[in-house]
Design an enzyme around this catalytic site. Sequence first.
Site, PDB file in Angstrom:
ATOM      1  N   HIS A  25       5.868 -14.901  23.318  1.00  0.00           N
ATOM      2  CA  HIS A  25       4.956 -13.754  23.413  1.00  0.00           C
ATOM      3  C   HIS A  25       5.614 -12.698  24.313  1.00  0.00           C
ATOM      4  O   HIS A  25       5.696 -11.527  23.958  1.00  0.00           O
ATOM      5  CB  HIS A  25       3.616 -14.219  23.976  1.00  0.00           C
TER       6      HIS A  25
ATOM      7  N   ASP B  13      -1.294 -16.271  26.609  1.00  0.00           N
ATOM      8  CA  ASP B  13      -1.297 -15.734  25.244  1.00  0.00           C
ATOM      9  C   ASP B  13      -0.281 -16.454  24.365  1.00  0.00           C
ATOM     10  O   ASP B  13       0.303 -15.841  23.462  1.00  0.00           O
ATOM     11  CB  ASP B  13      -0.974 -14.229  25.259  1.00  0.00           C
TER      12      ASP B  13
ATOM     13  N   ASP C 197      -3.585  -7.063  31.007  1.00  0.00           N
ATOM     14  CA  ASP C 197      -4.850  -7.789  30.860  1.00  0.00           C
ATOM     15  C   ASP C 197      -4.750  -9.219  31.412  1.00  0.00           C
ATOM     16  O   ASP C 197      -5.648 -10.043  31.194  1.00  0.00           O
ATOM     17  CB  ASP C 197      -5.319  -7.791  29.390  1.00  0.00           C
TER      18      ASP C 197
HETATM   19 FE    FE Z   1      -3.487 -10.928  26.666  1.00  0.00          FE
HETATM   20 ZN    ZN Z   2      -0.216 -10.882  26.558  1.00  0.00          ZN
END
Ligand code: FE
Ligand code: ZN
Length: 261
Positions: free
Chosen positions: A113, A137, A58
């Site tokens: 992350h 993120d 994403d």
């Molecule tokens: Fe993400």
């Molecule tokens: Zn991510």
Amino acid sequence: MQIHRIPVLSDNYVFLLHDAATDTAAVVDPAVAKPVLSKLEELGAGLVAIFNTHHHSDHVGGNRKLLQRFPEAVVYAGAEDRGRIPGQQVELSEGDRVTFGDRTAQVFFIPGHTRGHIAYYFPPIAEDKAGELFCGDTIFAGGCGRLFEGTPAQMVDSIGKLRQLPDNTRVWCAHEYTLSNLKFAITVEPGNGDLQARFKQVQQARQRDEATVPSLLGLEKSTNPFLRWDQPTVMAAMGQSGERGDEVRSFGILRGKKDLF
Ligand code: FE
Ligand code: ZN
């Protein structure tokens, strides 16, 4: 540099940086290509760079299609993400600099992350102007990313670096998770007045279907528990005494509680 926020998928944001003087654009974390291509057409700008923060689909899903249309665009991502970023040409590490138009971004290596995550920080062009932080993120408005490939200690180091930036830095995080993040934050610090006020504002903004990104780093510092893991209130809520050495544990417990929230 104009920054355009493009909402895609269920809750992702793609950011298009536009340099009107040269009719060029760069994109941060293109989850998908189509809405980016539409925006480029609308602006009449050519894509010269793709800045990826980490390898999740994403965030890189649109790389290939964008490169088909703009084969000359340069794909930047972290050195530790080598091999898992479609089309990556430049491997970035802590302290590297990348230019776009008349702006230069500093690169921060911020694992946690994922093990290869980086952030791009464009310092302000004048004292009264805001800097721009693209942190993927890692920091979210009111929260932080899950620890998929890293440890609490790494995330503390990573967020610690970003936390040192000026309060008026705009935080361009990659997801609209703010409302649920703040619901959790209030369970951690119910007595934080700034947090209660922010929660009300965000609730109203979301009812009107407005975006809550970007936020300001100063607001994150005063209301986001993941930038406050070492504050006495948060440490106490995590059952930590506040003695040295307990900060990382406080962060780890906090992140664990959020995973279960
Ligand atoms: Fe993400
Ligand atoms: Zn991510």
